[in-house]
Write an enzyme that holds these catalytic residues in place. Sequence first.
Site, PDB file in Angstrom:
ATOM      1  N   ALA A 168       0.856  -1.181   0.000  1.00 23.31           N
ATOM      2  CA  ALA A 168       0.000   0.000   0.000  1.00 23.31           C
ATOM      3  C   ALA A 168       0.892   1.231   0.000  1.00 23.31           C
ATOM      4  O   ALA A 168       1.710   1.412   0.901  1.00 23.31           O
ATOM      5  CB  ALA A 168      -0.912  -0.002   1.224  1.00 23.31           C
TER       6      ALA A 168
ATOM      7  N   CYS B  96     -10.451   2.789   9.330  1.00 21.81           N
ATOM      8  CA  CYS B  96      -9.907   2.878   7.980  1.00 21.81           C
ATOM      9  C   CYS B  96      -8.851   1.795   7.762  1.00 21.81           C
ATOM     10  O   CYS B  96      -8.825   1.128   6.715  1.00 21.81           O
ATOM     11  CB  CYS B  96      -9.305   4.257   7.754  1.00 21.81           C
ATOM     12  SG  CYS B  96      -8.670   4.508   6.070  1.00 21.81           S
TER      13      CYS B  96
ATOM     14  N   CYS C 191      -7.111  12.566   6.976  1.00 20.39           N
ATOM     15  CA  CYS C 191      -6.905  12.800   5.545  1.00 20.39           C
ATOM     16  C   CYS C 191      -8.029  13.588   4.892  1.00 20.39           C
ATOM     17  O   CYS C 191      -7.776  14.388   3.991  1.00 20.39           O
ATOM     18  CB  CYS C 191      -6.685  11.475   4.823  1.00 20.39           C
ATOM     19  SG  CYS C 191      -8.117  10.361   4.787  1.00 20.39           S
TER      20      CYS C 191
END
Length: 369
Positions: free
Chosen positions: A6, A107, A205
């Site tokens: 990722a 998340c 974010c």
Amino acid sequence: MRIAVAMSGGVDSSTAAALLREAGHEIIGFTMQLWDQRRNLVLDENGEPLPSRCCSLDDVYDARRVAQQLGFPFYVLNLERDFERAVVQPFVQSYLSGETPIPCVACNSRLKFASLDRLAHSLGCERVATGHYARIVRDDETGRYKLLRGRDRHKDQSYFLWELTQQQLARAIFPLGDLTKEEVRAAARRFGLTVAEKAESQEICFVPDGDYAGFIDRYLEAEGGERPPVGEIVSTSGEVLGTHKGIHNYTVGQRRGLGIAHGRPLYVVAIDAERNRVIVGESEDLLSREFSAAGVNWVACDEPTVPVRAEVRVRYRHEAAPATIEVTGEGRARVRFDEPQRAITPGQATVFYRGDEVLGGGWIVRVRR
């Protein structure tokens, strides 16, 4: 070994990919597009959009450039719909319920690791890797995977990973777990990565300016919802002291922005969403010994049948304190500290440690003074 990495476009995930590539692994890089920043624009004093340090086109470009430089394939996953459903909507609802949520936990476990693991499996990847500062060790006696703090205590991110399952831990790799931030940047320079000096993101974010209440107002307006109504600010004895602007503007421990003239400093000590009240008190009113947790995940063991002694954190920057944890039902627990702790807040994550090992964690749901 084929590994899915990722990549956020930052120095940590980029260096993690470079280290694995150097070790001889076959790497496939992925950037997850989680949020369209144009949906909830924040403007600066010049009327220009405030740049985000996550999910921007620049971040995608940086991640792609690192993959090209290191010579491995790179893909972008559009997870915006899943992210909104699993992270953004619960975040908004939590604030409207009088809580102070921490969306990074959900998340990581429910979106990033779950999505990456599914995709990695379909592409024949044996493992998935991220740039988290944490460590995973397999216990040969029990066969369980242990989640440990990162060696760099200032960057340790184990607090955000307590929801990971044994299946997820078994396939995860954290290449930075034994490194300090300084060592990671030094490695990035050695690899010649263009992101070696890239600044870190400190905010959530999808809220680039850190104004959570402003984000919620704009989100509700865009979705056709109503802003939370004003209500009373009351003392711990019930005396009305003022008017609040909507409970989503306040969090336990807050001192500034209350708009109340008082002889001594006042702090938000609780939020009563049912009565639409913000309750304020003095500093000592923020101290609590006990709270209940829900959604508890035990990483290090099966759900215990006897009370467990541990060091417990109640927010990311909280210094873990000695406490006793007692299971009160499936996925539920009662935590009692040896000494009172300040500003324990519903909606936050609590994580249980024994030394460097994460025993488990849960969500704070009710605080007892």
